[in-house]
Motif scaffolding. Structure first.
Motif, PDB file in Angstrom:
ATOM      1  N   ARG A  39      -5.087  -6.713   2.836  1.00  0.00           N
ATOM      2  CA  ARG A  39      -5.211  -5.395   2.465  1.00  0.00           C
ATOM      3  C   ARG A  39      -5.788  -5.244   1.534  1.00  0.00           C
ATOM      4  O   ARG A  39      -6.684  -6.557   1.252  1.00  0.00           O
ATOM      5  CB  ARG A  39      -3.590  -4.935   1.580  1.00  0.00           C
ATOM      6  N   ALA A  40      -6.614  -3.459   1.813  1.00  0.00           N
ATOM      7  CA  ALA A  40      -8.244  -3.427   0.688  1.00  0.00           C
ATOM      8  C   ALA A  40      -7.354  -2.003  -0.047  1.00  0.00           C
ATOM      9  O   ALA A  40      -6.916  -1.364   0.487  1.00  0.00           O
ATOM     10  CB  ALA A  40      -8.680  -3.867   1.552  1.00  0.00           C
ATOM     11  N   PRO A  49       4.127   2.385   6.129  1.00  0.00           N
ATOM     12  CA  PRO A  49       4.568   1.151   5.895  1.00  0.00           C
ATOM     13  C   PRO A  49       3.860   0.369   7.174  1.00  0.00           C
ATOM     14  O   PRO A  49       2.426   0.378   8.266  1.00  0.00           O
ATOM     15  CB  PRO A  49       5.475   0.316   6.645  1.00  0.00           C
ATOM     16  N   VAL A  50       3.330  -1.176   6.424  1.00  0.00           N
ATOM     17  CA  VAL A  50       2.191  -2.198   6.239  1.00  0.00           C
ATOM     18  C   VAL A  50       3.068  -2.850   6.734  1.00  0.00           C
ATOM     19  O   VAL A  50       3.791  -3.664   6.349  1.00  0.00           O
ATOM     20  CB  VAL A  50       1.346  -2.370   5.127  1.00  0.00           C
ATOM     21  N   GLU A  64      -2.422  11.971  16.630  1.00  0.00           N
ATOM     22  CA  GLU A  64      -1.867  11.653  15.237  1.00  0.00           C
ATOM     23  C   GLU A  64      -1.661  10.743  14.901  1.00  0.00           C
ATOM     24  O   GLU A  64      -1.752  10.387  14.206  1.00  0.00           O
ATOM     25  CB  GLU A  64      -0.233  12.501  15.140  1.00  0.00           C
ATOM     26  N   GLY A  65      -1.352   9.440  16.548  1.00  0.00           N
ATOM     27  CA  GLY A  65      -1.961   8.312  15.858  1.00  0.00           C
ATOM     28  C   GLY A  65       0.733   7.538  15.903  1.00  0.00           C
ATOM     29  O   GLY A  65       0.444   8.296  16.454  1.00  0.00           O
ATOM     30  N   THR A  66       0.231   7.051  14.751  1.00  0.00           N
ATOM     31  CA  THR A  66       2.170   6.212  14.766  1.00  0.00           C
ATOM     32  C   THR A  66       1.910   5.637  13.466  1.00  0.00           C
ATOM     33  O   THR A  66       1.573   5.673  12.686  1.00  0.00           O
ATOM     34  CB  THR A  66       2.069   4.599  15.853  1.00  0.00           C
ATOM     35  N   VAL A  67       3.907   5.471  13.231  1.00  0.00           N
ATOM     36  CA  VAL A  67       4.058   5.557  11.837  1.00  0.00           C
ATOM     37  C   VAL A  67       5.351   4.103  12.728  1.00  0.00           C
ATOM     38  O   VAL A  67       6.101   4.071  13.629  1.00  0.00           O
ATOM     39  CB  VAL A  67       5.521   6.758  11.655  1.00  0.00           C
ATOM     40  N   GLY A  68       4.592   3.169  11.801  1.00  0.00           N
ATOM     41  CA  GLY A  68       5.396   1.596  12.267  1.00  0.00           C
ATOM     42  C   GLY A  68       5.164   1.495  13.400  1.00  0.00           C
ATOM     43  O   GLY A  68       6.988   1.027  13.389  1.00  0.00           O
ATOM     44  N   ASP A  69       4.515   1.530  14.318  1.00  0.00           N
ATOM     45  CA  ASP A  69       4.581   0.704  15.377  1.00  0.00           C
ATOM     46  C   ASP A  69       5.829   1.705  16.887  1.00  0.00           C
ATOM     47  O   ASP A  69       5.380   1.871  17.950  1.00  0.00           O
ATOM     48  CB  ASP A  69       5.034   0.010  15.821  1.00  0.00           C
ATOM     49  N   SER A  94      -0.068  -0.197  14.574  1.00  0.00           N
ATOM     50  CA  SER A  94       1.415   0.251  13.337  1.00  0.00           C
ATOM     51  C   SER A  94       0.154   1.219  12.857  1.00  0.00           C
ATOM     52  O   SER A  94       0.632   1.683  11.473  1.00  0.00           O
ATOM     53  CB  SER A  94       0.584  -1.009  12.443  1.00  0.00           C
ATOM     54  N   GLY A  95      -0.383   1.984  12.862  1.00  0.00           N
ATOM     55  CA  GLY A  95      -1.073   3.055  12.618  1.00  0.00           C
ATOM     56  C   GLY A  95      -2.329   2.676  11.575  1.00  0.00           C
ATOM     57  O   GLY A  95      -3.167   3.261  11.134  1.00  0.00           O
ATOM     58  N   GLY A  96      -2.925   1.534  11.836  1.00  0.00           N
ATOM     59  CA  GLY A  96      -4.306   1.053  10.856  1.00  0.00           C
ATOM     60  C   GLY A  96      -5.432   1.675  11.245  1.00  0.00           C
ATOM     61  O   GLY A  96      -5.693   1.900  12.520  1.00  0.00           O
TER      62      GLY A  96
END
Lengths: 125, 388
Positions: free
Chosen positions: B136-137, B129-130, B218-223, B106-108
Motif C-alpha cells: 500500500r501507498a 476493499p484492498v 466502472e471497474g469492479t468492487v473486490g473482484d 480488485s479495482g487497483g
C-alpha cells in the motif's frame, strides 16, 4: 432522385457501422469492409503481458491509472513474432510489451498477430 | 527611403510604449491562465473551470466508488487547480515473476476511499476493499499548475536527460517512466501517465467514478462486478465536450511566477545547484512545437527532469507500471512549491526542510550536503525554495 436517396441511405448505414465498430471496445479498427461481418473487423492493441495461459494472454493497457485487462485468445493460426523470429505462445513472457491484432469471435478476442516490442531497457532508457 | 525626425520620434514612441506595456505585464498568479492565450482559448479555460468545479452526485454519475465528488474538492488550495489535503490509497503487488501487478480485477491500483449510499446499501462497505497481500501507498494531491507546459516538453528532452546507467558518473541515473503501452510517461508520482489528456480524463473515473467516452467502464468492487441498481446512469456519465473543457482548463493553467529573490534567495539558488539538487530538479525545460502558441517553445521553470530516480529505502512504497520500482519516483516539479502545505508523495514531510532530509537513494548525497551547510546557507537555500 430515388437513386440519390438510396446512395445517401447506404452512406448513412455505412457510417453508422463504422462508428459502432470504432467504439465497440475502445481499440482501433485497422481494416474492415462493409461487406464483411462485424467479427472480421480487425483491431490493434498495445499493452503489457500480465499473465500467459494455455490458450492466450492477459494484456494490460489503459488511461492514466484506469487500467484495463484484456484477454487475448491465441490459436494455431496466430502468428507470434519477437525480433522478426516466429515464436510460440509458450515463449511469451510476463511483462513483455506486445502489439496484438485481433478480431472478435464467439471465443472472444482472437489474435491474428502478436508482435513483441523491444523492451525499454534494450532501448537504453 | 528617408524618414524625417518627426517620423523617427513617433516610431520610437510607439516602440517604447509597446516595450513598456510588455514589461509591465502582470506575472501569473496561482490559478491564472497562461499569458498569450487567444480569446477562444480563454473562453474554454473559463468553461473548463466550471466543469472542474462541478459537483457530482450518484444521480449524475458519481461513484459508486470515488475519492472526491468534484475535481476541485482535492485541487483547491489556495485556489482552484491547487493542491489539497486529501490523501488517497494506491496498492499493487510484486508477484513471483517480479512483475508489478496493478491488481486490476480488485479495482487497483487506486482503491477508492468513499462509496455512494446506493453501494453502501448493497454491499455494506465504506470503501473499496484492498487485497490482503498488497503493498500500500499513500498519495497526496499535487497542484496542477503548469501541467500544460510539462505536457508540451518533447519526449526527446526526457531521453536526452536520462542517464540510466549513470554514464557520467555523477551518482544520478534517471530513466524515463513508461506506461503499459510502452509510451514515455511523465505524469503521476511514478511517471506512469504519458499525456495530460489521459491524466485528466482518467481522473474522472479514478477519483470520481465518473465514466467518460474513453474510460467507459466502472471497474469492479473486490473482484466482483458493480451490483445491479447502484449505478443508475448509463455510461459514459460525462460527455466528450466536458472532458475536453476540463482538459483545456488544466492545460492552460499557468505555473505561478516565482517571487522576486532576495540576496539570500539568490545565494540559495547557487547552493541549490552546488549541492546537486539541480541534477534532478532541473531548473528549466523548454517546450517544443505546439498547436497552442502559448505552449510552444516556452521555457518552463519546472525544477524537474520528469524522470524516475531511485530514492532508496527511505521513501520506497509500491512498484507501479512496467517501469517504476518501489523506490523509484519521478522528480517532483517544484514550481508552486511555496503554496504547498505538505511535501513528498505521501505528505510525510510538513516542511521543505523535512522533505530534503527525507531524501535517500540518488538524493542522499544532496541531503548530506544540505545537512553540512552552515545555518545561514541552509536558510538561503530555503529562502530560494520558498520563492518558487
Amino acid at each position: 432522385m430515388s437513386e440519390v436517396f438510396r446512395l445517401a441511405q447506404a452512406f448513412i448505414l455505412a457510417s453508422a457501422f463504422f462508428v459502432c465498430a470504432t467504439t465497440a471496445d475502445g481499440n482501433v479498427p485497422v481494416a474492415m469492409s462493409a461487406a464483411q461481418p462485424a467479427s472480421s473487423v480487425t483491431h490493434t492493441l498495445t499493452g503489457t503481458i500480465r499473465r500467459a495461459h494455455e490458450d492466450g494472454i492477459e494484456v494490460i493497457n489503459g488511461v492514466q491509472l484506469a487500467l484495463k485487462l484484456t484477454y487475448i485468445t491465441v490459436d494455431a493460426d496466430t502468428e507470434i513474432h519477437r525480433e522478426d523470429e516466429s515464436i510460440s505462445l509458450r515463449e511469451l513472457r510476463v511483462g513483455e510489451l506486445v502489439t496484438v491484432t485481433y478480431h472478435t469471435t464467439e471465443r472472444g478476442k482472437m489474435a491474428t498477430h502478436i508482435t513483441v516490442q523491444p523492451s525499454p531497457a534494450s532501448r537504453g532508457t | 527611403m528617408n524618414m524625417n525626425a518627426e517620423t523617427v520620434r513617433k516610431l520610437a514612441l510607439v516602440v517604447g510604449v509597446v516595450f513598456l506595456a510588455s514589461a509591465c505585464e502582470k506575472p501569473p498568479e496561482p490559478g491564472d491562465p497562461l499569458p498569450g492565450l487567444t480569446s477562444e482559448q480563454l473562453r474554454k479555460f473559463e468553461q473548463g473551470r466550471e466543469v472542474f468545479n462541478r459537483v457530482f452526485t450518484q444521480e449524475t454519475g458519481l461513484g459508486p466508488l470515488f475519492n472526491a465528488d468534484s475535481c476541485v474538492e482535492c485541487h483547491e488550495d489556495p485556489v482552484v487547480g491547487g493542491s489539497g489535503d486529501e490523501v488517497e490509497l494506491h496498492a499493487t503487488r510484486l508477484d513471483e515473476n517480479g512483475f508489478c501487478d496493478p491488481l486490476i480485477e480488485s479495482g487497483g491500483p487506486v482503491f477508492q476511499l468513499e462509496v455512494t449510499a446506493l453501494l453502501n446499501d448493497a454491499l455494506d462497505i465504506d470503501s473499496e476493499p484492498v487485497p490482503d497481500n498488497a503493498d500500500r501507498a499513500r498519495r497526496t494531491t499535487p497542484d496542477i499548475f503548469g501541467f500544460g507546459l510539462l505536457d508540451a516538453v518533447p519526449d526527446a528532452t526526457l531521453l536526452d536527460l536520462a542517464d540510466p546507467n549513470d554514464a557520467d558518473g555523477d551518482g544520478i541515473s534517471g530513466r524515463v517512466g513508461r506506461d503499459f503501452s510502452g509510451r514515455i510517461g511523465r505524469f503521476g508520482r511514478k511517471a506512469l501517465v504519458a499525456t495530460l489528456q489521459e491524466f485528466n480524463e482518467g481522473a474522472f473515473q479514478i477519483e470520481q467514478g465518473v465514466t467518460t467516452p474513453n474510460v467507459a467502464e466502472e471497474g469492479t468492487v473486490g473482484d466482483q462486478p458493480i451490483p445491479d441498481g447502484v449505478d443508475p446512469l448509463p455510461e459514459p456519465e460525462i460527455d466528450a465536450d466536458s472532458v475536453r473543457l476540463v482538459d483545456a482548463f488544466v492545460r492552460f493553467l499557468a505555473p505561478p511566477a516565482p517571487l522576486e529573490l532576495s540576496s539570500a534567495g539568490r545565494h540559495g539558488r547557487r547552493i541549490f545547484s552546488d549541492i546537486g539538487c539541480a541534477a534532478c530538479h532541473v531548473p528549466s525545460l523548454r517546450t517544443g512545437a505546439n498547436e497552442v502558441a502559448a505552449l510552444a517553445y516556452k521555457e518552463v521553470q519546472a525544477y524537474t527532469d520528469l524522470l524516475l530516480h531511485d530514492m532508496g529505502s527511505e521513501l520506497a512504497d509500491i512498484c507501479l507500471g512496467p517501469a517504476a520500482t518501489r523506490s523509484e519516483f519521478r522528480t517532483e516539479p517544484l514550481m508552486g512549491l511555496r503554496l504547498s502545505q505538505v511535501f513528498l508523495h505521501d505528505g510525510r514531510a510538513d516542511s521543505i526542510e523535512a522533505a530534503i532530509i527525507a531524501h535517500g537513494g540518488e538524493g542522499a548525497a544532496s541531503r548530506e550536503a544540505f545537512l553540512k551547510l552552515a545555518p545561514e546557507e541552509r536558510d538561503a537555500l530555503l529562502a530560494f525554495l520558498r520563492s518558487l
